[in-house]
Design an enzyme around this catalytic site. Structure first.
Site, PDB file in Angstrom:
ATOM      1  N   HIS A 104       1.802   4.558  -2.790  1.00  0.00           N
ATOM      2  CA  HIS A 104       1.922   6.004  -2.546  1.00  0.00           C
ATOM      3  C   HIS A 104       3.328   6.486  -2.891  1.00  0.00           C
ATOM      4  O   HIS A 104       3.517   7.527  -3.516  1.00  0.00           O
ATOM      5  CB  HIS A 104       1.656   6.313  -1.063  1.00  0.00           C
ATOM      6  CG  HIS A 104       0.208   6.274  -0.667  1.00  0.00           C
ATOM      7  ND1 HIS A 104      -0.742   7.057  -1.276  1.00  0.00           N
ATOM      8  CD2 HIS A 104      -0.450   5.570   0.301  1.00  0.00           C
ATOM      9  CE1 HIS A 104      -1.937   6.838  -0.704  1.00  0.00           C
ATOM     10  NE2 HIS A 104      -1.782   5.928   0.253  1.00  0.00           N
ATOM     11  N   HIS A 149       0.833  -1.204   0.000  1.00  0.00           N
ATOM     12  CA  HIS A 149       0.000   0.000   0.000  1.00  0.00           C
ATOM     13  C   HIS A 149       0.874   1.263   0.000  1.00  0.00           C
ATOM     14  O   HIS A 149       0.716   2.149  -0.854  1.00  0.00           O
ATOM     15  CB  HIS A 149      -0.914  -0.018   1.234  1.00  0.00           C
ATOM     16  CG  HIS A 149      -1.850   1.151   1.320  1.00  0.00           C
ATOM     17  ND1 HIS A 149      -3.148   1.101   0.883  1.00  0.00           N
ATOM     18  CD2 HIS A 149      -1.659   2.409   1.790  1.00  0.00           C
ATOM     19  CE1 HIS A 149      -3.731   2.282   1.087  1.00  0.00           C
ATOM     20  NE2 HIS A 149      -2.838   3.094   1.641  1.00  0.00           N
ATOM     21  N   GLU A 150       1.793   1.339   0.961  1.00  0.00           N
ATOM     22  CA  GLU A 150       2.645   2.531   1.038  1.00  0.00           C
ATOM     23  C   GLU A 150       3.566   2.616  -0.175  1.00  0.00           C
ATOM     24  O   GLU A 150       3.886   3.707  -0.643  1.00  0.00           O
ATOM     25  CB  GLU A 150       3.445   2.541   2.343  1.00  0.00           C
ATOM     26  CG  GLU A 150       2.604   2.515   3.623  1.00  0.00           C
ATOM     27  CD  GLU A 150       1.512   3.574   3.688  1.00  0.00           C
ATOM     28  OE1 GLU A 150       1.690   4.669   3.114  1.00  0.00           O
ATOM     29  OE2 GLU A 150       0.451   3.285   4.298  1.00  0.00           O
ATOM     30  N   GLU A 178      -4.648   7.976  -3.322  1.00  0.00           N
ATOM     31  CA  GLU A 178      -5.140   6.693  -2.812  1.00  0.00           C
ATOM     32  C   GLU A 178      -5.307   5.676  -3.932  1.00  0.00           C
ATOM     33  O   GLU A 178      -5.152   4.468  -3.719  1.00  0.00           O
ATOM     34  CB  GLU A 178      -6.466   6.921  -2.063  1.00  0.00           C
ATOM     35  CG  GLU A 178      -6.949   5.745  -1.257  1.00  0.00           C
ATOM     36  CD  GLU A 178      -6.141   5.474   0.016  1.00  0.00           C
ATOM     37  OE1 GLU A 178      -5.224   6.256   0.337  1.00  0.00           O
ATOM     38  OE2 GLU A 178      -6.425   4.461   0.678  1.00  0.00           O
TER      39      GLU A 178
END
Lengths: 502, 502
Positions: free
Chosen positions: A270, A266-267, A296
Site C-alpha cells: 500500500h 502487505h502495508e 488492495e
C-alpha cells in the site's frame, strides 16, 4: 497554455483540501500509535471539528460554481479535466446525502459499533441484530440518495469504493472465481501430504529482532524512509499524511514471526503505491488511488505473489535463519516455503490463506447484497452465514463470534467494501502475470533480492498513473484485459499443485 | 443561570479554535520528533493552510459581533466574562495588524532567518545586519498597529507575551536585579574554592539508561503519562496538543548526563502547568496560561529551585549513582550537588547557570529596547553587545557567533520575549519562598522524593487558575506581593554563599 484564473482558484482550493486530508491522516496515525490514553475524547473532538471544516469547504457554494463552470471545459488540458472530474465526484458524494441522513448514520454507527462489540464479546448475535437491520435500512436510504442508473441499489454503495464497477459486471466474475476455487480448495484439503507450520509457532522470537527485520525488509522492498516511517499498532495500516509522508504500521507477536513479516509486506505494498505518485501531482486530486480494489492489488501482490513465493524465501530465508538460528535449526528452505503457504478451512477471514480468502469474501459479498436488496433479513443472517461457509469452505462456525460477528465493517456502516478485497486479488494476479511475461527474469531477480525492476514497472503502469485512469483501465492498459479470474486461478493451481503435490 | 444563546455560540466557536490550536500543536510535535525528512515542504503547506483557516475563524465578522455584544455583559458569570475578555484580546491582536504587514513580516522572517543562519555559521554579523534593521523597522510598525497607551512603543510588543506588563514597571525591577546580581557574580567568580564538574563530563553515560531515567523522573515529579508523553528532539520543548495531551521532549548527550536531567525537569515544569488546568475549563479560553513569564516560572521553579537543590540530590543522587556506578565512584553527594551549581561567566545564554542567566537576559532586553526606540542602530549592535557583556559578566565575546548572533529570537521577529525569562525566574523564587513559608517541611519532602505536596500547592495557586487572573495577580494572590526581586536575590545569596563558601 493560457492561465485560467478559475482553474487556478479551483486548484488552490483542492490543495487546501488535500492539506486537510493529510492532517486528518496524521491525527489517525497519532491516535493509533502514540497518543496518550487520556487524549482520546479531545482527539475525537478535534477530528470532528476538522472534518466539519473540510465538509464545509467541499460543499461551499463558490467551490461548486467553479466546478460546474470547469466541468467539461475542453480548453483545459487532459490532466486538468480529470482533476475537475475527480473533485466533482468528491463534491457530488458530499452534497447528494442530506445532512439529516449523514447525522442519522453517524449516530447509529456509534450505537451499532457498541452493540457489535458487546455481541462479539458475548459471542451472541442477538444484541447486534436490531442495529444491523437499522444500519441496512439507512444504507438503502444512502444508496437511494446517491442514486444510480443501473437499477441495482447495491451499485451506489459499491461505487463509493470501486468507482465504475457494477454488480452486473462483478457477480459473474466472482461466480467464476468461486467455481474455480471450491474444487481447488477441496483438492488441497484432501491432499495426503500436508505442509506443517507448527514448528514456527511453538517457539519464541525476540520482538526487538523481529522489529528490526521488518524495518530492513521495508528498505529491501524499496519503501522510502525519506517519505515514510514504520510504527507498531494493534491493527496494521497505511496512512497518507501527505504524498511525501506515507506511514505504515505493523504488529509483532513473540510466537508468530510470520505475522509481522507479512503485515509489513502487505502495508509496504500500500505504502509503495502512495509513495509512487508523480511529484507534479502532489497536492492535487491526481495523486489519488482510483479504487479500493486497485489499492488492495498492490498490497496483495507484494504480500502473496512476491512474499509467499519460493523465490522470495530463497532470498529471505537465509537472513531469517541467521537471526533466528535456534528456531530454524534443521528446517530446510522447502519446509519454510511450504509453511508460509498452508491452506486451511479456517473460520476467520483475516487469518485466511490466499486460496480460501476469496471464499470468505464471497460469503460476505453475497450476504450484504441480499441484505441491501431486502431478500435477507438481519434476523436470518447467522443461518445464512453458516450455510454459505459450509457450502464454500466445508466449515461450520462454532458460534456467531467466529461467524457473522467477526468483521467490523457492517457495524461501521461499510457496505460495498468487501468485494474490493477480491478485486484486489484478481488485479494483483493479472499484473503479476503481465509482468512475468514482459520480464522472464522476475524470479531470478526476486531470489536475488532485486525488487527494483518490479517496483519500477508498477510505478510506471500503476502508481504514477494516479487518478488519471479508472482502476479497470489501469489494469487493461497494463495487462491487456479488464477484471478477470484467469491469471489468479492459474497462479493458484500451479503454485498449490506443487506445494501440495496434487 | 439563564441559557445565553449568543454565549453558547461563542463557546462553540472558541472550542473549535482550541481544537485547531491543539492540532497545530500536534503538527509541530510531529515535525520535531517523528516526521520523515522528505515531508517538510508539504508539512509547511499543511501548517500554513490550517493557520489560515484559524485566522479566518478568528477574524470572522459574526465572531466579532458575538464578542462585541458579550463584552461587558454583566449577566454573564465571572468566568464567562473572563472567557469573553480573553477571546476578545485574541481577536483584537489578530485584527489590529493589517494583512499587508502580516505578510511583510512573514516574508522577511524567512529571509532574515536564512541570513541569520548563514551569518552565525560564518561567525560574521554583517550578513545579518541589514535584515535585522529591516526586522526592527517592521516591529516598530507592528507595535504602532497594535497600539499602546503607555507612550512606550516597546510595550505593545512586550504585551503580546506578558499581558499587562509595562516597561515603566519592568525596567526598575530588572535594574534592581542587575544591581544585586553583578556584585554577587563578582564575589562568586572570585571565590578561592570553586566546585568542579569536569568529572561529570569526561565520561560516557549510556544513552538508553539516561532515557529511562528521564521517563522515571517525569513520573516521580508527578507528570501524567495518561495525558502526556516524552520524546526526543534536537531542542527540548513542551507542546499542548489539547489539555488532555501535553507532550514534552528532551535531548540526551552521551557525555553530559545533566543535560537530559535538567531539560526533562524544565519541560516537566511547563508540562505540569498545562496538565493542571481544571477539567471544566478544557476547550475554553480559560485553560490558558496568562503570560509567558508565568509559564517560565513553572519550568524554572522545578528545574532550579527544586532540581538544583541539595534536598533533590539527596533523594536523586543514590538513584543516579546506582545506574552510573562506575562514573560516580568516589564522588560524594556534596561534590555532585556543587557540580550541578557551578557558576561561570560563559558567553552562551542557554548554557548559563541560574546566577548569571538573568544578566544574559538583561543584555538582550536593554539592547532590544534600544533597537525598537531607535537609539541603537543594527550596525552598532555587536559593539553594544560586547560592551554590556563585559560590564555585566566581565566577559568579552570572541566573535559574533558567541555574541549577538547566538539567539534565534530577533531573526524570527520575536521582540519583547526575552524579559519574560527573567520575569519567570523572579516569579519562581517568589512562589517558592511563599510555599516554603507555608510548608516548612518542603526540603524534608523533596529529599524523600515527595513532590506531590508542592505540586498540589502549585495546582491550587497557579495551574487551576488558568486564565482567570493576570499573571501578576496570580503571583500576588499566592505570595502577597507583585513582581519583585527580593526572594530571588535572597535565594541566590543564601545558596551560593554555602556552595562557594563566601
Amino acid at each position: 497554455m493560457v492561465e485560467n484564473a478559475r482553474f487556478s482558484e479551483l486548484r488552490t482550493r483542492i490543495a487546501e483540501l488535500k492539506d486537510i486530508d493529510g492532517i486528518l491522516g496524521l491525527l489517525t496515525w497519532d491516535e493509533e500509535t502514540h497518543a496518550p490514553q487520556g487524549a482520546r475524547e479531545q482527539r475525537g473532538q478535534q477530528t470532528a471539528t476538522l472534518e466539519g471544516i473540510r465538509h464545509q469547504k467541499v460543499i461551499d457554494a463558490r467551490f461548486g460554481e467553479l466546478i460546474a463552470t470547469l466541468a467539461g471545459d475542453e480548453s483545459l488540458s487532459a490532466e486538468e479535466q480529470v482533476m475537475v472530474a475527480r473533485i466533482k465526484r468528491r463534491r457530488d458524494l458530499a452534497t447528494k446525502l442530506p445532512e439529516s441522513l449523514v447525522k442519522e448514520i453517524a449516530e447509529l454507527r456509534s450505537i451499532a459499533l457498541a452493540s457489535w462489540q458487546k455481541a462479539r464479546a458475548e459471542r451472541n448475535y442477538s444484541a447486534f441484530e436490531p442495529y444491523l437491520q437499522k444500519t441496512v435500512t439507512l444504507m438503502r436510504a444512502k444508496a437511494d440518495a446517491l442514486g444510480n442508473t443501473s437499477g441495482e441499489r447495491y451499485d451506489a454503495l459499491l461505487d463509493e469504493f470501486e468507482p465504475g464497477m457494477l454488480t452486473a459486471r462483478l457477480v459473474p466474475v466472482l461466480e467464476e472465481l468461486r467455481a474455480g476455487l471450491v474444487p481447488l480448495v477441496d483438492k488441497i484439503l484432501g491432499a495426503p501430504e500436508k505442509p506443517n507450520k507448527t514448528f514456527l509457532e511453538n517457539q519464541e522470537y525476540d520482538v526487538e529482532a523481529q522489529w528490526k527485520m521488518t524495518l530492513k525488509l521495508l528498505e529491501q522492498l524499496g519503501y522510502s524512509f525519506e517519505t515514510g516511517r514504520q510504527d507498531r499498532s494493534a491493527h496494521p495500516f497505511t496512512v497518507n499524511c501527505s504524498e511525501s509522508d506515507v506511514r505504515v504500521t505493523t504488529r509483532i507477536f513473540p510466537n508468530n514471526p510470520l505475522s509481522a513479516i507479512f503485515s509489513t509486506i502487505h502495508e509496504c505494498g500500500h505504502g509503495l503505491y502512495e509513495q509512487g505518485f508523480r511529484r507534479e501531482h502532489h497536492r492535487t486530486s491526481l495523486a489519488e488511488v482510483p479504487s479500493a480494489g486497485l489499492h488492495e492489488s498492490q498490497s496483495r501482490l507484494w504480500e502473496n505473489m512476491i512474499g509467499r513465493s519460493r523465490a522470495f524465501w530463497t532470498y529471505y530465508y537465509p537472513k531469517f535463519a541467521a537471526v533466528f538460528q535456534k528456531q530454524t535449526e534443521g528446517v530446510p528452505l522447502e519446509s519454510m516455503y511450504r509453511a508460509v503457504n498452508v491452506v486451511e478451512a479456517s473460520p476467520i477471514r483475516v487469518e485466511a490463506d490466499e486460496v480460501t480468502y476469496n471464499l470468505h469474501i464471497l460469503v460476505r459479498f453475497e450476504l450484504e447484497m441480499a441484505l441491501i436488496s431486502d431478500s435477507l433479513r438481519a434476523g436470518d443472517l447467522p443461518d445464512a452465514w453458516a450455510e454459505k461457509m459450509k457450502k464454500y469452505l466445508g466449515y461450520t462456525p462454532k458460534d456467531d463470534a467466529e461467524g457473522c460477528l467477526q468483521d467490523i465493517h457492517w457495524g461501521w456502516g461499510s457496505f460495498g467494501y468487501f468485494p474490493t478485497y477480491s478485486i484486489g486479488n484478481l488485479y494483483a494476479a493479472q499484473l503479476m502475470a503481465a509482468y512475468e511475461k514482459e520480464n522472464p527474469a522476475v524470479w531470478y531477480d526476486v531470489s536475488s533480492g532485486e525488487f527494483a525492476p518490479l517496483l519500477s514497472w508498477l510505478r510506471e503502469h500503476v502508481h504514477q498513473v494516479g487518478y488519471l485512469k479508472s482502476a479497470e483501465t489501469v489494469i487493461s492498459d497494463a495487462t491487456g484485459s479488464g477484471l478477470s479470474t484467469g491469471p489468479f486461478l492459474a497462479y493458484l493451481r500451479k503454485k498449490y499443485a506443487d506445494i501440495y503435490r496434487l
